[in-house]
Write a protein that holds these residues in place. Sequence first.
Motif, PDB file in Angstrom:
ATOM      1  N   VAL A 261       0.854  -1.173   0.000  1.00  0.00           N
ATOM      2  CA  VAL A 261       0.000   0.000   0.000  1.00  0.00           C
ATOM      3  C   VAL A 261       0.897   1.232   0.000  1.00  0.00           C
ATOM      4  O   VAL A 261       1.972   1.225   0.608  1.00  0.00           O
ATOM      5  N   ALA A 262       0.479   2.280  -0.708  1.00  0.00           N
ATOM      6  CA  ALA A 262       1.259   3.519  -0.782  1.00  0.00           C
ATOM      7  C   ALA A 262       0.652   4.574   0.133  1.00  0.00           C
ATOM      8  O   ALA A 262      -0.572   4.610   0.338  1.00  0.00           O
ATOM      9  N   PHE A 263       1.518   5.447   0.667  1.00  0.00           N
ATOM     10  CA  PHE A 263       1.093   6.536   1.542  1.00  0.00           C
ATOM     11  C   PHE A 263       1.679   7.848   1.027  1.00  0.00           C
ATOM     12  O   PHE A 263       2.879   7.936   0.754  1.00  0.00           O
ATOM     13  N   THR A 264       0.833   8.865   0.912  1.00  0.00           N
ATOM     14  CA  THR A 264       1.265  10.170   0.419  1.00  0.00           C
ATOM     15  C   THR A 264       0.647  11.260   1.287  1.00  0.00           C
ATOM     16  O   THR A 264      -0.510  11.141   1.714  1.00  0.00           O
ATOM     17  N   VAL A 265       1.418  12.331   1.530  1.00  0.00           N
ATOM     18  CA  VAL A 265       0.924  13.469   2.298  1.00  0.00           C
ATOM     19  C   VAL A 265       1.085  14.735   1.471  1.00  0.00           C
ATOM     20  O   VAL A 265       2.048  14.892   0.726  1.00  0.00           O
ATOM     21  N   GLY A 266       0.120  15.662   1.605  1.00  0.00           N
ATOM     22  CA  GLY A 266       0.235  16.934   0.909  1.00  0.00           C
ATOM     23  C   GLY A 266      -1.066  17.701   0.905  1.00  0.00           C
ATOM     24  O   GLY A 266      -2.106  17.210   1.362  1.00  0.00           O
ATOM     25  N   THR A 267      -1.019  18.909   0.383  1.00  0.00           N
ATOM     26  CA  THR A 267      -2.236  19.682   0.191  1.00  0.00           C
ATOM     27  C   THR A 267      -2.972  19.136  -1.032  1.00  0.00           C
ATOM     28  O   THR A 267      -2.382  18.469  -1.876  1.00  0.00           O
ATOM     29  N   GLU A 268      -4.251  19.433  -1.114  1.00  0.00           N
ATOM     30  CA  GLU A 268      -5.072  18.852  -2.173  1.00  0.00           C
ATOM     31  C   GLU A 268      -4.554  19.200  -3.566  1.00  0.00           C
ATOM     32  O   GLU A 268      -4.652  18.399  -4.499  1.00  0.00           O
ATOM     33  N   VAL A 289      -4.069   8.550   1.384  1.00  0.00           N
ATOM     34  CA  VAL A 289      -3.677   9.941   1.187  1.00  0.00           C
ATOM     35  C   VAL A 289      -3.977  10.754   2.444  1.00  0.00           C
ATOM     36  O   VAL A 289      -5.103  10.723   2.956  1.00  0.00           O
ATOM     37  N   VAL A 290      -2.954  11.453   2.931  1.00  0.00           N
ATOM     38  CA  VAL A 290      -3.114  12.368   4.058  1.00  0.00           C
ATOM     39  C   VAL A 290      -3.205  13.773   3.479  1.00  0.00           C
ATOM     40  O   VAL A 290      -2.204  14.366   3.083  1.00  0.00           O
ATOM     41  N   THR A 291      -4.425  14.279   3.379  1.00  0.00           N
ATOM     42  CA  THR A 291      -4.645  15.592   2.791  1.00  0.00           C
ATOM     43  C   THR A 291      -4.681  16.646   3.894  1.00  0.00           C
ATOM     44  O   THR A 291      -5.475  16.545   4.830  1.00  0.00           O
ATOM     45  N   LEU A 292      -3.809  17.628   3.773  1.00  0.00           N
ATOM     46  CA  LEU A 292      -3.725  18.698   4.766  1.00  0.00           C
ATOM     47  C   LEU A 292      -3.908  20.046   4.084  1.00  0.00           C
ATOM     48  O   LEU A 292      -3.524  20.238   2.929  1.00  0.00           O
ATOM     49  N   ARG A 293      -4.468  20.975   4.819  1.00  0.00           N
ATOM     50  CA  ARG A 293      -4.476  22.359   4.389  1.00  0.00           C
ATOM     51  C   ARG A 293      -3.377  23.083   5.161  1.00  0.00           C
ATOM     52  O   ARG A 293      -3.107  22.729   6.317  1.00  0.00           O
ATOM     53  N   PRO A 294      -2.748  24.077   4.562  1.00  0.00           N
ATOM     54  CA  PRO A 294      -1.696  24.791   5.302  1.00  0.00           C
ATOM     55  C   PRO A 294      -2.161  25.245   6.683  1.00  0.00           C
ATOM     56  O   PRO A 294      -1.397  25.146   7.658  1.00  0.00           O
ATOM     57  N   ARG A 295      -3.406  25.706   6.794  1.00  0.00           N
ATOM     58  CA  ARG A 295      -3.865  26.199   8.094  1.00  0.00           C
ATOM     59  C   ARG A 295      -4.069  25.073   9.108  1.00  0.00           C
ATOM     60  O   ARG A 295      -4.294  25.339  10.297  1.00  0.00           O
ATOM     61  N   LYS A 440      13.630  16.879  -9.238  1.00  0.00           N
ATOM     62  CA  LYS A 440      13.617  16.823  -7.784  1.00  0.00           C
ATOM     63  C   LYS A 440      12.929  18.053  -7.202  1.00  0.00           C
ATOM     64  O   LYS A 440      13.161  19.178  -7.635  1.00  0.00           O
ATOM     65  N   ASN A 441      12.057  17.820  -6.224  1.00  0.00           N
ATOM     66  CA  ASN A 441      11.422  18.909  -5.487  1.00  0.00           C
ATOM     67  C   ASN A 441      11.401  18.485  -4.026  1.00  0.00           C
ATOM     68  O   ASN A 441      10.847  17.432  -3.700  1.00  0.00           O
ATOM     69  N   PRO A 442      12.016  19.275  -3.118  1.00  0.00           N
ATOM     70  CA  PRO A 442      12.093  18.856  -1.717  1.00  0.00           C
ATOM     71  C   PRO A 442      10.728  18.529  -1.139  1.00  0.00           C
ATOM     72  O   PRO A 442       9.710  19.132  -1.508  1.00  0.00           O
ATOM     73  N   MET A 443      10.720  17.592  -0.203  1.00  0.00           N
ATOM     74  CA  MET A 443       9.483  17.026   0.330  1.00  0.00           C
ATOM     75  C   MET A 443       8.496  18.089   0.831  1.00  0.00           C
ATOM     76  O   MET A 443       7.321  18.086   0.467  1.00  0.00           O
ATOM     77  N   SER A 444       8.971  18.997   1.666  1.00  0.00           N
ATOM     78  CA  SER A 444       8.043  19.963   2.253  1.00  0.00           C
ATOM     79  C   SER A 444       7.511  20.935   1.203  1.00  0.00           C
ATOM     80  O   SER A 444       6.391  21.438   1.300  1.00  0.00           O
ATOM     81  N   HIS A 445       8.304  21.214   0.148  1.00  0.00           N
ATOM     82  CA  HIS A 445       7.857  22.099  -0.926  1.00  0.00           C
ATOM     83  C   HIS A 445       6.794  21.414  -1.777  1.00  0.00           C
ATOM     84  O   HIS A 445       5.729  21.979  -2.032  1.00  0.00           O
ATOM     85  N   SER A 446       7.103  20.200  -2.220  1.00  0.00           N
ATOM     86  CA  SER A 446       6.181  19.525  -3.135  1.00  0.00           C
ATOM     87  C   SER A 446       4.897  19.084  -2.449  1.00  0.00           C
ATOM     88  O   SER A 446       3.888  18.840  -3.100  1.00  0.00           O
ATOM     89  N   SER A 447       4.918  18.972  -1.117  1.00  0.00           N
ATOM     90  CA  SER A 447       3.689  18.650  -0.392  1.00  0.00           C
ATOM     91  C   SER A 447       2.797  19.873  -0.240  1.00  0.00           C
ATOM     92  O   SER A 447       1.629  19.766   0.151  1.00  0.00           O
ATOM     93  N   LEU A 449       3.382  22.387   1.910  1.00  0.00           N
ATOM     94  CA  LEU A 449       3.279  22.791   3.318  1.00  0.00           C
ATOM     95  C   LEU A 449       4.489  23.569   3.833  1.00  0.00           C
ATOM     96  O   LEU A 449       4.485  24.030   4.972  1.00  0.00           O
ATOM     97  N   HIS A 450       5.509  23.721   3.010  1.00  0.00           N
ATOM     98  CA  HIS A 450       6.773  24.301   3.471  1.00  0.00           C
ATOM     99  C   HIS A 450       6.600  25.701   4.059  1.00  0.00           C
ATOM    100  O   HIS A 450       7.054  25.988   5.175  1.00  0.00           O
TER     101      HIS A 450
END
Length: 535
Positions: A261-268, A289-295, A440-447, A449-450
């Motif tokens: 199973v795959a797991f991914t985190v990021g904004t929508e 999928v762990v969907t987060l909003r910046p707030r 390449k895009n750093p994890m926090s940027h591409s999610s 949420l950075h």
Amino acid sequence: MCGIALLVGPGARGQYATFAAMLDQVRPRGEVEETLVDDEALLGTQRLRIVDRDRAVQPWQSADGRYALSYNGEVFNFADLRTQLIGEGRQLRSVSDTEVVLEGVLAWGDGALPRFRGEFAFAMVERETQRVFLARDPAGVKPLYWALSQGRLAIASEVKALVGIAVGPGVPVHEVPPGHCGWAEPGSEPELHPYLDLLRLGEGEATVDDLDRASNLVRETYRRAVRMRVDTDLTVGVVLSGGLDSSLTLLHVREMHPDCVAFTVGTEDSEDLAYARRLTRELDVPHEVVTLRPRDIGLSDVREAIRVSEATEYGDVINSVVSNRLFERVHRSGVKVVLTGDGSDELFGGYDMYSSISPDQSRSLFLHKIRQLSRTELQRVDRTSMGNGVEARVPYLDLDMLSMAMRIPESMKIRHGYEKWILRHAFADVLPDYIRERHKNPMSHSSGLHERIRLYQPLFAGIYRSYGYEGLGPMRRDFWRVLVESDHDLDRAVVAAQSAQDFTPAEHARDFVGAVRWNVVGGVRAARRRLSRRG
């Protein structure tokens, strides 16, 4: 894998409350607490049951009871080593890597450690004398720390189990360096030495200049590294960003261990979610999928990420906030083993800095990044995964992968404007074009949420100090910033980094203003998108 804590020395039994507090700090790393209590030695393990789950009880004792082992990790070739040990006449009582580690060290001494193909850190106590043998894997995937106070040696998997518990203010905490081992005599500091010098791997071996041969070597070595790490009867997770490294991992895990199973985190609207969703849909792999909003990210998340990760660089703190949320979901899903794509950037030139320095310094930068992995990227992965009771396995940092990468010329790692070019070329037949061509895009940027997390950056160092982590070392500016400030002169940057300087108040203020500006603009854009959808 597990969390370990030991207290060895005069009057140890009388310090049981201290030992119990140490062990409690590493409780999230396991499922079951197991201890061994002697008058002058207390050993404990928070065990995450993966291999021989019912019989591999820790601390594991030798048949005669002379030695006891607290062990964190996995030795993936333990079955072959077990056969060798039995062939040499040793009697084994389990089918576990834990027993193989102890018996291997007793049979082969330090020579056992280079035979262990895996990710490990352990302490073995000679119970009658209270001598302690410490060892850590070559790349430093698994952590190990020690401190000496009042004649007693305290050992643990995490700094938080030592500072303010086993040792008081001003008592230094030390890291067992990657690839090191050694004995500690009673009441004395460990005398550690390298059993394998990570930076000399591949030394004396010819550079692989032929492209076809290099590609075949990369393919065969990586496939072997993944195959070792999916040899389990458990469901295997993959931390998937939709980038090159994690996508290659998922492609191979799906082939070799379909129960995945795959797991991914990021904004929508983040890049990571778009790429990861497309790939998992095409591969027909279940996708969490762990969907987060910046707030959704607040100061409490930052504080918890620093507490859990013990990260010493700002970028690692930011990534830890994201990783912590991801591994919380992995834990809730019931998955105990995941594979990650970490380490590939260090091995194959995945950072912008590789293109910014002079060609004659590229190998030195490669070695510097490898040397720092155990306190940066790997520390983040270990703490945020094990802090949620999840074992993260790192195929790119398999010993054969490290040795192979040392022999691949830099010209094959960065080519035609692409980082990690040799990976893209070697696996061109299995990688979808949209993954192979993604930079390449750093994890926090591409999610996505950075910038939200960066709002709290001026507070990082104070939070870090509040947990007492300066006993190991201070929080410091990220190395890429030091390199820029040194005009991309690697030698100057390495010297400057040794001073471990923090950001100045003026630098924090400038960074904060930039983060506020980004968040305000981002908030306005998000509001406009919501209004347009309603319309």
